[in-house]
Design an enzyme around this catalytic site. Structure first.
Site: not given
Ligand code: 173
Length: 498
Positions: A238, A266, A358
């Site tokens: 991320y 995404d 996702h």
């Molecule tokens: O799918 C999710 O839950 C995920 O990708 C996510 C994103 C940020 C924080 C925790 C989970």
């Protein structure tokens, strides 16, 4: 040597004006942090003046406090003799879960990945199940991910001497005993105290590649330290609004031997996952407040949204050269969904794409990766050599069977990601569960490849599937009974009791 702090002293700081908490035997003054906490102040205040370790641990990486709380707010170590051992209140739910944990089916009766899901649904804390199983809006896409596989039919070949079949492959230059990698899923400790390490250990033992999530419950280094020497690992990324943090993270991963970087593209904003949100409403009493018109979004957003505010929604194609400049790892874009973007990705010089929605957790009614695969392969064939050794296509979403994987491979995928399948395996049985899941998949590959007439993954070709119905979203599919039994329908808003 600084003196130890007593439990009584901590207990004197148990309100909004002065709020201390204990985490892992250390005392912190979080008074000024309360309103900055991505998960809201209410959850911290619940532990004001007390030990918060148990609630803290599954949701925060180990260095979260160090990274976010100024050092002068680190008050010191607790005197362990002065804190009454927190006697955890055993709730009705705990009792119900423990009874079910004790009565889990023995592993040799777990015959498929759906079985893990059904055990996980029973034994997980309700919040964990809600977070893991939830998908966005009406949860159409999460179910379509399964349905799409059933719109592809096999065209098996016969009399091919399938005495010996081999389903091993190479993924981005790394040997893999299965044409599957373990896809990233966040917050593994919600499911099991060892969290993601269950995956790392099982993957190392059985030659499977794990993609480490940015939002793992275990720290990146804990995971890499748990791997065997030379065990291949990928990293899901991320991208942080602060690019320096991302750069440090990526370069550290490369130094530690990670082979490929899967940049999630995404999720500029996290989907609204109503099962997760509804759980927060119920447990934190936040529902009532929202109905009274107070708009503290932090309280009703579910676990994931609460911890995702660092993700940069301004990420764009312009950033790709920067990623190339900071790392030599393979770069893969995770979450591509159209031929237009597949071609942009190809032209941007990355090494591959994951056709993913996702796990149905982002844009609802987005199509399945499997359906997109057909169009995207056709589009990429017009752009260069095919198959292209320098550009890989992966898919994920809804994979529960080796037959699902073989369909994707026939249609042009290099390998397939499995996220929830392995997550539920360790949530229900720890590392043993993951190892057993791998064994089940191996058995399924052996049988399906023999019956399909393919001795190696290279022999799994487009002619072995009929995907003519894949783009039809109207026909009835055969009922997916096992999946439907574990799929939990969304619920509606509840009237207040009393
Ligand atoms: O799918 C999710 O839950 C995920 O990708 C996510 C994103 C940020 C924080 C925790 C989970």
């Amino acid at each position: 040597m600084p003196s130890l702090i007593t439990g009584q002293t901590v207990a004197e700081h148990a309100n909004r004006d002065s709020c201390w908490i204990i985490v892992h035997s250390k005392v912190y003054d979080v008074t000024e942090f309360l309103d900055e906490h991505p998960g809201g102040s209410k959850i911290i205040l619940k532990y004001a003046g007390r030990d918060a370790t148990e609630a803290y641990e599954p949701i925060h990486p180990p260095n979260a406090i160090l990274d976010n709380l100024p050092i002068e707010k680190h008050i010191g170590a607790i005197d362990p003799n002065t804190v009454a051992k927190v006697v955890k209140e055993v709730t009705e739910e705990d009792k119900r879960r423990q009874t079910l944990l004790d009565a889990r089916p023995p592993l040799d009766e777990i015959l498929n990945l759906h079985d893990f899901e059904s055990v996980a649904r029973a034994v997980l804390p309700a919040k964990a199940w809600a977070y893991y199983s939830s998908a966005s809006d009406d949860e159409i896409t999460i179910r379509e991910n399964r349905n799409a596989f059933q719109r592809v039919w096999f065209r098996p070949r016969i009399l091919r001497d399938v005495a010996s079949v081999d389903w091993s492959t190479t993924i981005l230059g790394c040997k893999s005993s299965l044409p599957i990698y373990i896809s990233a899923t966040a917050l593994g400790k919600l499911g099991h105290p060892d969290g993601e390490l269950n995956l790392t250990r099982a993957a190392g033992k059985h030659g499977v590649i794990q993609m480490i999530p940015t939002l793992a419950s275990c720290s990146f280094d804990e995971i890499v330290d748990a791997a065997q020497p030379n065990q291949p690992l990928f990293l899901q990324l991320y991208v942080n609004r602060d690019r320096e943090i991302t750069k440090k993270y990526v370069q550290h991963a490369e130094k530690r031997g990670v082979k490929a970087l899967f940049i999630t593209v995404d999720a500029p904003q996290l989907g609204r996952r109503e099962k997760d949100m509804r759980m927060k409403f119920v447990d934190d009493g936040a529902g009532a407040k929202v109905q009274e018109g107070q708009s503290d979004v932090k309280k009703d957003q579910g676990v994931a949204r609460a911890i995702s505010s660092f993700i940069d929604p301004s990420l764009s194609w312009k950033d790709i050269p920067w990623f190339r400049s900071i790392t030599n790892m393979h770069i893969i874009l995770k979450g591509v969904a159209t031929p237009e973007d597949a071609i942009l990705a190809y032209e941007s010089g990355v090494q591959g794409i994951v056709l993913s929605n996702h796990g149905g957790r982002q844009l609802d009614t987005a199509r399945s990766g499997l359906e997109n695969l057909v169009e995207i392969v056709a589009a990429l064939k017009t752009k260069g050599p095919w198959p292209n050794p320098n550009f890989s296509i992966f898919i994920d979403g809804g994979v529960r069977r080796a037959s699902d994987v073989l369909k994707a491979i026939a249609l042009g995928a290099s390998a397939v990601g499995v996220g929830r399948g392995f997550l539920y395996a360790f949530s229900s049985y720890g590392q043993d569960g993951v190892e057993h899941a791998i064994k089940i998949l191996r058995d399924e590959f052996e049988m399906n490849m023999r019956l399909l007439g393919a001795r190696t993954i290279n022999e799994v070709v487009p002619e072995m599937v009929d995907a003519s119905a894949l783009h039809s979203h109207t026909g009835a599919n055969p009922a997916d009974n096992l999946y439907n039994q574990t799929y939990q329908p969304l619920s509606l808003a509840q009237f207040k009791t009393k």
